[in-house]
Enzyme design. Structure first.
Site, PDB file in Angstrom:
ATOM      1  CG  ASP A 148      -5.029  -9.909   3.709  1.00  0.00           C
ATOM      2  OD1 ASP A 148      -4.758 -10.355   2.636  1.00  0.00           O
ATOM      3  OD2 ASP A 148      -4.855  -8.592   3.760  1.00  0.00           O
TER       4      ASP A 148
ATOM      5  CG  HIS B 103      -2.192  -0.938   1.138  1.00  0.00           C
ATOM      6  ND1 HIS B 103      -2.708  -1.244   0.063  1.00  0.00           N
ATOM      7  CD2 HIS B 103      -2.403  -2.009   2.068  1.00  0.00           C
ATOM      8  CE1 HIS B 103      -3.906  -2.012   0.373  1.00  0.00           C
ATOM      9  NE2 HIS B 103      -3.479  -2.385   1.721  1.00  0.00           N
TER      10      HIS B 103
END
Length: 479
Positions: free
Chosen positions: A382, A258
């Site tokens: 995730d 990110h």
């Protein structure tokens, strides 16, 4: 309490409403697909909550050594080395150990030809134990939980001898390495902010994640990036000596996908996989880099870093509508890089069937057409059905499948050169078991996913929506 930003000159600070705001970036504009965010001298900031958190110095100093099990419970053990306190190198003396430097050219610390020919997996550990915020999902428990699970499942050099190699020593990435992806103003500003972090405890360097920093964050982030670079060196060296080189896996944090060129974002500090991609090009002449990101969240930082680069193909699968809201199907790159970015948002509930189809119909054909020199993987765990931060239905078996197929793809297309980088994954059990099963895939062993996965908690996948998403991507990218 709401994060706030206030105008201030570079490297200055003000106090207001319980936050110290440190500015270290000049005014820039960052494009995010259809949206746009302006980062000015009042943004790209460090938010420091006044008196809300305590410094975790005692944890980082490692006066008592410990490990944690897959449940996140502490187990007294001489698990982490005293050398970790120096912050310079990670050293252990178990099994088939080697050292590796990230220098360019011939390196006496890269494994010998004999060890290379026997190894099927090389991994490095950088747990960033000083980078931690109490109760934050991206915590210092994550990497130790994985390593402890690997030991319990006898997936380490201690039990496997030369078949598995752990890099025992590697250099932190240099500022120049980081600056190949990130603005120098951000890098220097974060380094300077460590003084405030040391005084105040925990600071927030981005409010969208939120992304935090402690006094050790800057150095430990360099170490994480350095681990990835060292693995690139080792895998490339191995590929020169054998037809089936070992896969590399960087068990590192903070994660990176990110982090945008101008700053941190979404738990991420430096773009580890992006930095490794630039390093592979610069140090090894591997011009064409194929990056696969199967984290449940879109890797917007990697996306932005190479959006106009025709030599780096970024392919991301992620849950539609999840953080950070980027990664739309029509984000395909721009200029010379148009067509070398592929984003596939998957509907919630997508699972093993969806991901197997995506690999066979999207990932493999894209890689075959691109003809990469190396494959790098942002491996986020995730998407697991047990993970608390999303709602896909990946299982441990899904990650075994991905690891197996990516390893084979690398062998077929680029001499087996492939390095995985840990990204997300916040349920310690599913994270640990899934990484361990990925290791089994690299070793060519049978999956043990059935011992962990519970089919009873799964529900029917949204097959129609998945098919529509795949068909749209195939149409846009002429697959």
């Amino acid at each position: 309490m709401q994060l706030q930003a206030f105008p201030c000159s570079p490297s200055s600070a003000v106090w207001c409403s319980g936050f110290m705001v440190i500015s270290f970036l000049g005014e820039e504009s960052i494009e995010y697909g259809a949206g746009q965010r302006t980062v000015g001298s009042d943004q790209g900031i460090v938010h420091v909550p006044g008196n809300m958190f305590l410094v975790r110095h005692h944890l980082y100093k490692w006066k008592s050594h410990f490990r944690i099990d897959a449940d996140g419970k502490f187990v007294e053990d001489q698990f982490f080395p005293k050398n970790l306190r120096s912050g310079r190198r990670f050293l252990r003396s178990i099994g088939a150990s080697i050292t590796c430097s990230n220098g360019i050219g011939k390196d006496p610390y890269i494994p010998s030809n004999e060890k290379i020919s026997d190894a099927r997996l090389i991994y490095a550990v950088a747990p960033a134990m000083g980078h931690n915020q109490e109760s934050h999902p991206e915590s210092h428990f994550r990497v130790p939980a994985i390593v402890n699970a690997l030991e319990k499942m006898e997936m380490t050099p201690k039990f496997r001898g030369s078949e598995i190699i752990e890099l025992q020593s590697f250099k932190p990435a240099s500022v120049d390495d980081i600056a190949s992806v990130h603005a120098r103003a951000y890098v220097s500003g974060l380094e300077k902010a460590m003084d405030q972090a040391s005084q105040q405890g925990i600071i927030f360097i981005d409010g969208s994640g939120p992304t935090y920093a402690t006094a050790t964050t800057f150095h430990e982030s360099l170490v994480a990036a350095g681990a990835g670079i060292a693995l690139v060196d080792s895998v490339v060296a191995a590929s020169k000596n054998c037809l089936d080189p070992p896969v590399g896996f960087a068990l590192i944090r903070p994660p990176g996908h990110h982090a945008i060129p101008l700053g941190p974002m979404g738990f991420c500090v430096f773009g580890n996989v992006a930095i490794a991609a630039r390093y592979a090009q610069r140090a090894h002449g591997l011009k064409r880099v194929f990056i696969i990101d199967f984290d449940v969240h879109h890797g917007n930082g990697t996306n932005d870093a190479f959006y106009d680069d025709p030599d780096i193909f970024f392919l991301s699968t992620h849950q539609d509508g999840s953080y950070p809201g980027t990664g739309k199907v029509d984000e395909v790159g721009r200029g010379d890089g148009e067509g070398t970015t592929l984003n596939l948002p998957l509907p919630g509930g997508s699972g093993d069937i969806a991901m197997t189809t995506v690999f066979d119909e999207i990932i493999a054909p894209c890689a075959q057409r691109f003809k990469p020199d190396i494959i790098l993987v942002s491996a986020g765990y995730d998407g697991h059905v047990l993970d608390p931060l999303a709602s896909l239905q990946f299982t441990t078996g899904t990650y075994y499948m991905l690891a197996s197929k990516i390893k084979l793809l690398a062998k077929d297309l680029c001499g087996g050169r492939c390095v995985f980088f840990l990204e997300g994954g916040y349920n310690l059990k599913s994270l640990s078991y899934s990484v361990a099963d990925s290791f089994r895939a690299f070793l060519g062993e049978q999956s043990l996913a059935s011992e962990f996965d519970n089919p009873a908690i799964l529900y029917e996948e949204p097959s129609t929506k998945v098919k529509q998403a795949i068909q749209r991507v195939k149409h846009i990218h002429s697959l």
